[in-house]
Design a protein around this motif. Structure first.
Motif: not given
Length: 161
Positions: A1-26
């Motif tokens: 089964m081929t792994k599909r790439k996540r959409a850009a929005a989903q990619f950064f949603d996942d990053a935020e879920t895993h601790g990426l802070e907003p730029l202004m708060k970093t």
């Protein structure tokens, strides 16, 4: 089964879920980060300072001056215990150019100067000083050292039998 790439929005949603802070708060800063090669660059810049002291008005943007500087470097290395290799001299010239550019207020050494010095090392200086063109022998694990290395990795759980 081929792994599909996540959409850009989903990619950064996942990053935020895993601790990426907003730029202004970093806590990140705007300081430039570079490889830890400063000692190589600094050595070449210290040598340039001495060269400039002995040759007032020296300018690395001038082909004649740049060639004279690197020839002085080769002669200085030749006076040492080990014979310099052509590849070491080429790397030192590259280190000088990189260090020069990082030094505050300096523009990059023009490509025509840099390439000319590079070819000067490869042709004239190599012949004039008998610079070695051999490279170090690469060493690989084989035989008993390889078995020992593999066994160590197995014991640490880093590899399987």
């Amino acid at each position: 089964m081929t792994k599909r790439k996540r959409a850009a929005a989903q990619f950064f949603d996942d990053a935020e879920t895993h601790g990426l802070e907003p730029l202004m708060k970093t806590n990140l800063n705007s300081n430039k980060v570079s490889k830890n090669l400063e000692s190589n660059y600094n050595r070449m810049l210290v040598l340039w300072d001495e060269y400039d002291r002995r040759n007032p008005g020296a300018n690395p943007y001038d082909i004649k001056t740049a060639k004279h500087f690197i020839e002085g470097f080769v002669r200085g290395c030749s006076a040492g215990k080990k014979e310099p290799s052509m590849y070491t001299m080429l790397q030192k010239w590259t280190d000088f150019g990189a260090g020069w550019m990082r030094w505050s207020g300096n523009d990059k050494i023009p490509p025509e100067v840099s390439e000319s010095v590079y070819f000067y090392i490869q042709t004239e200086l190599r012949k004039k000083f008998g610079l070695s063109t051999t490279r170090r022998t690469r060493h690989f694990h084989d035989g008993e050292p390889l078995r020992h290395c593999h066994q160590t990795h197995v014991e640490e759980g880093l590899a399987s039998v």
